[in-house]
Design an enzyme around this catalytic site. Structure first.
Site, PDB file in Angstrom:
ATOM      1  N   GLY A  51     -20.865  33.204 -19.427  1.00  0.00           N
ATOM      2  CA  GLY A  51     -22.012  33.310 -20.331  1.00  0.00           C
ATOM      3  C   GLY A  51     -22.925  32.105 -20.214  1.00  0.00           C
ATOM      4  O   GLY A  51     -23.018  31.460 -19.170  1.00  0.00           O
ATOM      5  N   ALA A  83     -18.754  25.913 -19.422  1.00  0.00           N
ATOM      6  CA  ALA A  83     -18.104  24.627 -19.096  1.00  0.00           C
ATOM      7  C   ALA A  83     -19.091  23.462 -19.071  1.00  0.00           C
ATOM      8  O   ALA A  83     -18.814  22.428 -18.474  1.00  0.00           O
ATOM      9  CB  ALA A  83     -17.357  24.711 -17.765  1.00  0.00           C
ATOM     10  N   ARG A 109     -12.577  26.857 -24.535  1.00  0.00           N
ATOM     11  CA  ARG A 109     -12.199  25.492 -24.872  1.00  0.00           C
ATOM     12  C   ARG A 109     -12.643  25.167 -26.295  1.00  0.00           C
ATOM     13  O   ARG A 109     -12.317  24.125 -26.817  1.00  0.00           O
ATOM     14  CB  ARG A 109     -12.797  24.494 -23.877  1.00  0.00           C
ATOM     15  CG  ARG A 109     -14.234  24.073 -24.186  1.00  0.00           C
ATOM     16  CD  ARG A 109     -14.708  22.993 -23.232  1.00  0.00           C
ATOM     17  NE  ARG A 109     -15.829  22.247 -23.748  1.00  0.00           N
ATOM     18  CZ  ARG A 109     -17.018  22.174 -23.163  1.00  0.00           C
ATOM     19  NH1 ARG A 109     -17.253  22.849 -22.054  1.00  0.00           N
ATOM     20  NH2 ARG A 109     -17.979  21.447 -23.670  1.00  0.00           N
ATOM     21  N   ASN A 110     -13.420  26.078 -26.887  1.00  0.00           N
ATOM     22  CA  ASN A 110     -13.884  25.938 -28.263  1.00  0.00           C
ATOM     23  C   ASN A 110     -13.242  27.012 -29.130  1.00  0.00           C
ATOM     24  O   ASN A 110     -12.725  28.006 -28.608  1.00  0.00           O
ATOM     25  CB  ASN A 110     -15.412  26.076 -28.328  1.00  0.00           C
ATOM     26  CG  ASN A 110     -16.137  24.784 -27.997  1.00  0.00           C
ATOM     27  OD1 ASN A 110     -15.802  23.732 -28.517  1.00  0.00           O
ATOM     28  ND2 ASN A 110     -17.124  24.863 -27.114  1.00  0.00           N
ATOM     29  N   GLN A 143     -12.740  32.557 -20.745  1.00  0.00           N
ATOM     30  CA  GLN A 143     -12.374  31.144 -20.770  1.00  0.00           C
ATOM     31  C   GLN A 143     -12.753  30.541 -22.123  1.00  0.00           C
ATOM     32  O   GLN A 143     -13.870  30.726 -22.601  1.00  0.00           O
ATOM     33  CB  GLN A 143     -13.124  30.413 -19.645  1.00  0.00           C
ATOM     34  CG  GLN A 143     -13.266  28.915 -19.806  1.00  0.00           C
ATOM     35  CD  GLN A 143     -11.969  28.188 -19.569  1.00  0.00           C
ATOM     36  OE1 GLN A 143     -11.114  28.655 -18.830  1.00  0.00           O
ATOM     37  NE2 GLN A 143     -11.817  27.027 -20.174  1.00  0.00           N
TER      38      GLN A 143
END
Length: 431
Positions: free
Chosen positions: A304, A308, A212-213, A210
């Site tokens: 990790g 989120a 988002r960064n 996943q």
């Protein structure tokens, strides 16, 4: 017979997207329906219901599902689900039994819906949802601090508290996927498309990363761990909306593709994106990531440090621990529950990762015996803060090809947002 994990819910891929003549007829019908304006979050939820990413959901949740999900991680029929998927409005005139059209901020009618339930959400209800879904075990979630800090610093809490007076429930007919396919060609992929590609490659044991960064060295390390023990990895990045200061999807996708081309065996990696907005729900969002990844045919979710997370609301590894206390985690529970209702996508729990000068490579707390002073603490927040402020990025933080893309992005920004550094990102809690 597919060797991939079956979709969540036991009903196959539940797709609410209409096509062809059926879609044209529903679009024409929508012109005569009462229109409700919806949030960007709801737009993403609709698209996921359209393409089967939110199977088995075929509409927005009623009060019983909302309450069960918040309280017990379970919908009213006993199916596991970790975060409410609801549609809010302030419209006083909508009634149960109405058919309505759902229009997003871009002016597009994304769906029609038959309203089966309309229930009021008081401020107390919204606070209860936040305390169940968004409150964690970090210092900002302490009982005497949570509400003092959350309304200022927690985007998920602010989103819930800003919702309308009512929630509307009902099944939907989705009419549009927006412009994701045009904006992200070859990257915006539906569950069917990713499943087909994995079947073609002969994969059955798959992990998702996943994102988002922007992808830094820890992300790369996690993906490569997954490649070593699975058939392949799907680098699955969020291409919906983020909070101010986060880096847009197009830039992140370019970074990922650059990394794949230079540092991965391409046959073992799929670069894909999904159309949700970030909810910033920490551990609960980690569970959501695993739930919808199962619909994409993925059976392992890389989890990790501070997955989120936002601010200091969550414990460093709370998103891993939550998988051990949800319903249907034991073999006995799974045997006694109706097939499909338990979460089958499992967490791949990875310890804190970093670059160690003495080890001369990437390592984790489980493999590196050296001290904090020998390590480069890697985090997306730390990277964004350094780039936004123009400070030097430490050696081994990211690949130079990626950093060049990011420096160019920040150099062309006309308006910059302050990036707050939390303990998890700074490494203050590392032993």
């Amino acid at each position: 017979m597919s060797k991939l994990v079956p979709p969540h819910g036991g009903k196959g891929l539940v797709k609410c997207l209409l096509e062809g003549a059926e879609r044209e007829a529903e679009l024409k019908k929508a012109e005569g329906l009462k229109t409700i304006d919806i949030s960007d979050r709801a737009k993403g939820d609709l698209i996921m219901m359209g393409i089967g990413g939110f199977s088995p959901l075929n509409g927005f949740m009623g009060r019983a599902d909302w309450k069960g999900v918040c309280e017990k991680f379970l919908m009213a029929d006993g199916t596991f689900w970790p975060i409410p998927v609801t549609l809010d409005t302030n419209d006083e005139d909508v009634k149960e039994g109405d058919e309505i059209a759902l229009k997003a901020k871009d002016g597009i009618i994304y769906a029609t819906m038959k309203v089966t339930e309309k229930f009021e959400m008081t401020e107390a209800d919204k606070k209860w949802e936040c305390e169940n879904v968004y409150k964690g075990h970090g210092e900002d979630s302490a009982d005497d601090k949570f509400w003092e800090v959350a309304m200022e610093d927690h985007p998920g809490v602010k989103m819930v508290m800003a919702q309308g007076k009512y929630n509307l429930a009902g099944t939907v007919k989705v009419l549009s996927e927006g412009n994701y396919a045009e904006r992200f060609p070859g990257v915006y992929l539906t569950p069917e498309q990713i499943r087909a590609e994995m079947e073609k490659r002969g994969w059955s044991n798959v992990a998702a990363l996943q994102l988002r960064n922007p992808m830094h060295r820890s992300h790369e390390f996690l993906a490569k761990i997954a490649v070593e023990v699975c058939d392949g990895v799907v680098i699955h990045s969020l291409i919906g909306n983020l909070k101010p200061g986060d880096i847009p999807g197009a830039v992140r996708v370019k970074c990922i593709q650059t990394l794949i081309e230079n540092y991965f065996v391409k046959e073992n990696v799929i670069n894909a994106g999904y159309p949700l907005d970030m909810r910033y729900a920490g551990p609960r969002e980690g569970l959501l990531h695993a739930t919808f990844r199962q619909n994409y045919g993925i059976n392992n979710m890389l989890i990790g440090r501070d997955h989120a997370g936002v601010g200091d609301f969550y414990g460093l590894f709370e998103a891993q621990e939550i998988f051990d206390r949800i319903p249907y985690t034991t073999e006995e529970e799974r045997c006694n529950v109706e097939p499909g209702k338990a979460l089958l996508c499992k967490p791949m729990k990875i310890d804190w990762t970093f670059y160690c000068y003495k080890c001369d490579g990437m390592a984790s707390m489980r493999t590196c015996p050296h001290g904090k002073e020998d390590r480069v603490i890697l985090s997306g927040t730390k990277l964004r803060k350094g780039l936004s402020e123009g400070t030097p990025i430490p050696d081994h933080f990211g690949r130079e090809e990626v950093l060049d893309i990011l420096r160019d992005y920040y150099a062309n920004l006309t308006e910059k947002v302050e990036v707050k550094m939390q303990k998890a990102a700074s490494g203050a809690d590392m032993k």
